[in-house]
Motif scaffolding. Structure first.
Motif, short mmCIF file in Angstrom:
data_model
loop_
_atom_site.label_atom_id
_atom_site.label_comp_id
_atom_site.label_asym_id
_atom_site.label_seq_id
_atom_site.Cartn_x
_atom_site.Cartn_y
_atom_site.Cartn_z
N TYR A 56 33.09 37.73 41.63
CA TYR A 56 33.93 36.71 42.25
C TYR A 56 33.10 35.67 42.98
N THR A 187 56.49 44.97 40.92
CA THR A 187 57.71 44.16 40.86
C THR A 187 57.97 43.71 39.43
N SER A 201 54.34 48.55 50.47
CA SER A 201 54.23 47.15 50.07
C SER A 201 52.93 46.86 49.32
N ASP A 202 51.91 47.71 49.49
CA ASP A 202 50.67 47.50 48.74
C ASP A 202 50.87 47.70 47.24
N PHE A 204 53.65 46.66 45.66
CA PHE A 204 54.63 45.70 45.14
C PHE A 204 54.07 44.87 44.00
N ASP A 205 52.77 44.60 44.03
CA ASP A 205 52.17 43.83 42.95
C ASP A 205 51.57 44.73 41.89
N ILE A 345 43.44 32.43 32.85
CA ILE A 345 44.34 33.30 32.10
C ILE A 345 43.78 33.40 30.68
N GLN A 349 44.26 29.20 24.94
CA GLN A 349 44.05 27.91 25.59
C GLN A 349 42.69 27.83 26.27
N GLU A 352 40.26 25.40 24.75
CA GLU A 352 40.52 23.98 24.96
C GLU A 352 40.32 23.57 26.41
N GLN A 353 40.79 24.44 27.32
CA GLN A 353 40.75 24.05 28.72
C GLN A 353 39.40 24.26 29.35
N LEU A 409 37.79 42.43 47.52
CA LEU A 409 38.74 41.74 46.64
C LEU A 409 39.93 41.23 47.43
N ASN A 410 40.54 42.08 48.24
CA ASN A 410 41.75 41.70 48.96
C ASN A 410 41.66 42.03 50.44
N ASN A 411 40.45 42.38 50.91
CA ASN A 411 40.28 42.85 52.28
C ASN A 411 41.26 43.96 52.61
N PRO A 447 52.37 46.64 30.19
CA PRO A 447 53.17 45.63 30.91
C PRO A 447 53.22 44.29 30.18
N ASN B 74 41.74 35.89 52.34
CA ASN B 74 42.82 36.02 51.36
C ASN B 74 43.43 37.40 51.46
N ARG B 75 44.73 37.43 51.82
CA ARG B 75 45.41 38.73 51.87
C ARG B 75 46.61 38.63 50.95
N GLY B 76 46.39 38.79 49.66
CA GLY B 76 47.46 38.64 48.69
C GLY B 76 48.33 39.88 48.61
N ALA B 78 52.61 41.37 47.30
CA ALA B 78 54.04 41.37 47.58
C ALA B 78 54.57 39.95 47.79
N ILE B 82 52.59 40.46 52.40
CA ILE B 82 51.59 41.30 53.07
C ILE B 82 50.72 40.46 54.00
N ARG B 192 54.64 35.04 35.02
CA ARG B 192 53.76 35.47 36.10
C ARG B 192 52.82 34.34 36.44
N ASN B 199 51.31 28.12 29.12
CA ASN B 199 50.94 28.57 27.77
C ASN B 199 52.12 28.55 26.80
#
Lengths: 504, 328
Positions: A56, A187, A201-202, A204-205, A345, A349, A352-353, A409-411, A447, B74-76, B78, B82, B192, B199
């Protein structure tokens, strides 16, 4: 495609790949790849998983160039250990031990190492060329893909992953399914309902790809290695005379060509990749040889073919990832993870991008292969000495980087706990003889499949016939059905099992 | 030995001095010297998204303005809940702030119970950017203007599909607002994130979107921009009218970004930070950098931001009720 645009693309690629920085990342990837290739018990998937968070910090180009370098670098390094120590440094060099180590015992280690490296280099060049030619038309085609086409293609991919898994079909199926279930956590995109989150909640994603991959591949492998007794100080054979004899070269030409072709083809298939390619190439050589009984006693063909095949496959497996955004194996899943960390993503594409990224990465593969020949042949003594580093020291360093990496990554301290849990889970799977690679593919593809299925249904206003009305989608589904039938037919199943046994 | 004694004596003196001098000084006025150590800016999304793109220049400019590092965390997760919760629950000492789009404040709490209260948990500090975007349509569909699109949708109800960045996001609210105001039927397809939706928009799998990442494709001639969803036109597309100009007043609800402090943060600190935000927002350099992201910078006091948040929440609640948007 005209030659002109092809050259223009390559020129763009060269301009990106041949900056001092990116040459540095390419070299870093090649060195790390060779090192982990030489070391048994540290694979490219685990290494890439561990390094993902670190990437990263790099620009996207540098990060992907390095990650790619680790994969094909490992194909080079793996053969060194296989030939000199009779241990596969990499699972894709398992078959190389059969004849390679016999050659080393007969004092022909140098010849075997040279043929392995040169064969890999040749295969790498051809496969890179294949990507250059095949990627643009494929990604143009892929841009016309609708959600139903993607869905059917993924069905095909998962069926391939099951058919081509080296162990039992039932276990592979189970792992794919388990991966899909893990992928469902989080989710739901279409309704916003949270599934299997238990109100945490951790979750949820969903479960993060990096913690899962790091746990199941990285940590689990470390645990498994620590439970084994170290048995590496066998590295005593001395290497002399790195030049292969004229006879060896003459006998290797055809196997290298066949290995490159077969490996390149198998690399493109979903579920394929370097391991399958090396097994198949070895089996093919044995079939074609006038003296199949001599295989396993130090035949140069038994080194040349699988070593070219695994490198060709390592390279061509980038094609579906780069053009469709679909991972054909666990390593490509890592590459996708690497892209997503940089907000790219994966999909048609990208070419091209981010043309600089796309072509730069491809050109870097060729440069990386060149670096690897230089790294591997003259410096072989240095790499062999790596085998003397006690694993218990390596393990601590790897664990340390792992925890820092995931946290950054997300602290989030919870994600560190998640890798610990998946580490134990991965170890359990290993003990049960279940391969984690299909799990990872299921986790990633499941998924995606669900999303495409429901999106296709939403866009068709609820008409399931879209899946058979689109010719592309129909073709993929039919192919998947035929493949499944084949696995169920007893004679084919036996042939498949024999093919894998031959290697072992 | 002597050395040690000397050190001990020094330590005692230092301790006593800090007891007598240091602590009362702090209690007297913590805002006066603020900031005297690095300040944390929590972003409730992962790196690489719009919030990150807008947040990083702000962190840089604020660091320069105050001579103290403003560090982004960065605290991503939910849908932003969060990171927002983390910011709400930190000590209100003026060293932690939240930089967020309105979604976590004026949309998410209307759809789901959040572990924070968008009004009670925070003190608004400043508005740090509004996104200027609009509806785009794929040229293969036919309509070239907003009016033609509405006519097309009326003739072919449910035939157009709209790709959003996800369920309950600001862009879905844009669509629902359009459907309600124009009286048309368009299918909502959640993706998403906006890159994923794009796309499917480029090959005409879905026909419409409303995100800033489509604008480069409008410039390249691959998509048609029908309108602007903002109170003023986009400087790069001066011919494209706003919704108000098209006869739909009060429909130009922007996606906006704000910096907020946890409730209880001293008012002096909030005002000090707001003053600098306004100053930076006026600079040509910052304006240019934000315009590259299709973002404009309105100048607002903390009170104005609070009022805007209240109105925004009310407007979103209406749309959500009328469109019957539901999460679990």
């Amino acid at each position: 495609m005209e030659i002109g645009t092809l050259l223009a693309n390559l020129a763009l690629g060269v301009s990106v790949a041949v900056t001092l920085q990116n040459l540095g990342w390419c070299l870093a990837g090649a060195v790390i790849g060779t090192a982990i290739g030489v070391l048994p018990g540290v694979g490219p998937v685990a290494t890439m998983a561990l390094l993902l968070p670190v990437t990263y910090l790099l620009p996207a180009e540098g990060a992907l160039i390095m990650l790619a370098g680790i994969y094909y670098g490992a194909q080079y390094g793996g053969s060194t250990t296989a030939i000199l120590v009779n241990l596969p440094g990499e699972s894709s060099s398992v078959v190389t031990t059969l004849d390679g180590h016999q050659m080393a015992r007969q004092g022909r280690a140098g010849s075997a190492l040279a043929i392995a490296a040169l064969g890999s280099f040749f295969a790498g060049c051809i496969a890179t060329l294949a990507i250059v030619v095949a990627a643009p038309p494929l990604s143009r085609l892929a841009q016309q893909f609708r959600p139903e086409d993607y869905f059917s293609l993924m069905v095909l991919g998962l069926v391939f992953a099951i058919v081509l898994a080296s162990g039992s079909v039932l276990k592979a199926f189970g792992m794919v399914f388990l991966g899909m279930l893990l992928g469902l956590v989080g989710t739901d995109v279409n309704t916003g309902n949270t599934r299997f989150t238990f109100g945490i909640s951790d979750l949820f994603d969903g479960i993060g790809f990096v913690p899962l991959a790091m746990g199941v591949f990285g940590i689990a492998e470390i645990i498994a290695n620590l439970t084994n007794r170290e048995r590496r100080d066998l590295a005593t054979s001395r290497v002399s005379g790195l030049l292969p004899t004229r006879e060896d070269i003459r006998r290797s030409v055809a196997p290298v060509l066949r290995g490159t072709f077969l490996g390149g083809l198998l690399g493109i298939l979903p579920g394929g990749g370097a391991i399958l390619a090396s097994f198949s190439a070895y089996t093919l050589e044995k079939r074609l040889s006038p003296t199949p009984e001599k295989f396993g006693t130090g035949m140069i063909e038994g080194v040349a073919a699988p070593e070219s095949a695994n490198n060709a496959a390592a390279q061509t497996s980038f094609i579906p990832m780069l053009t469709l955004g679909i991972p054909s194996n666990a390593v490509m899943a890592m590459m996708i993870g690497g892209m997503m960390i940089h907000g790219i993503i994966p999909g048609p594409q990208v070419m091209e991008q981010r043309p600089g990224l796309f072509w730069g990465m491809i050109v870097s593969m060729w440069i990386g292969n060149l670096m690897l020949v230089v790294l591997n042949l003259p410096l072989i003594g240095l790499w062999v000495r790596l085998l003397l580093v006690p694993y218990r020291l390596l393990a601590i360093a790897i664990l340390f980087f792992c925890c820092i990496g995931v946290y950054s990554l997300n602290n989030s301290a919870n994600e560190v706990l998640i890798i610990a849990a998946f580490g134990l889970f991965g170890y359990l799977l290993m003990k049960l003889g279940c391969e984690p690679a299909p799990l990872l593919l299921g986790f990633l593809l499941g998924p995606m499949m669900e999303v495409y299925l429901r999106r296709a249904m939403l866009l068709s206003r609820g008409d399931p016939l879209v899946f058979v009305q689109r010719p592309l989608s129909l073709a993929f589904l039919l192919l998947a059905a035929v493949l499944l039938l084949f696995v169920v037919v007893p004679t084919v199943r036996k042939a498949r099992e024999r093919a894998f046994r031959d290697g072992n | 030995m002597r050395c040690r004694e000397a050190f001990l004596r020094f330590a005692w003196v230092a301790l006593a001095a800090s007891l007598f001098v240091g602590i009362p000084a702090r209690a007297q006025n913590p805002a006066q010297n603020w900031p005297d150590r690095p300040v944390k800016l929590i972003l409730p999304y992962a790196p690489g998204g719009a919030t990150d793109l807008i947040g990083r220049p702000w962190a840089e400019k604020l660091s320069q303005a105050f001579g103290q590092q403003f560090v982004i965390e960065n605290r991503g997760g939910a849908a932003g809940a969060i990171g927002t919760e983390t910011a709400a629950k930190t000590a209100p000492d003026g060293y932690t702030f939240l930089l967020t789009p309105n979604a976590t404040l004026s949309i998410l709490p209307l759809l789901r119970t959040t572990p924070y209260d968008p009004v009670k948990s925070f003190l608004p500090v400043g508005r740090v950017g509004d996104i200027v975007g609009g509806f785009v349509i794929h040229p293969a569909v036919g309509p070239k203007t907003f009016k033609e699109m509405v006519e097309y949708a009326k003739k072919n109800p449910g035939k157009l599909s709209f790709g959003s960045a996800g369920l309950g996001t600001a862009t879905q609210l844009r669509l629902e607002m359009l459907k309600w105001r124009a009286g048309i039927d368009i299918l909502h397809v959640p993706y998403r994130g906006s890159a994923d939706a794009l796309n499917d928009l480029l090959p005409n799998t879905v026909q419409m979107m409303n995100e800033i990442n489509v604008l480069p494709h409008v410039k390249a001639g691959k998509l048609i921009l029908l309108n602007i969803n903002y109170s003023q036109r986009h400087p790069d597309f001066p011919d494209v009218p706003t919704l108000t100009e098209l006869g739909y007043p009060n429909s130009d609800v922007p996606i906006w970004f704000g910096i907020l402090a946890p409730a209880g943060t001293p008012k002096e600190i909030v005002d000090k930070l707001n003053a600098k935000i306004v100053e930076i927002a006026k600079s040509d350099d910052m304006k240019a950098r934000m315009q590259a992201l299709s973002v404009v910078l309105p100048l607002q006091t903390p009170e104005e931001v609070a009022k805007h948040l209240e109105e925004d929440t009310k407007r979103n609640a209406d749309v959500i009720r009328i469109a019957n948007i539901k999460l679990d």
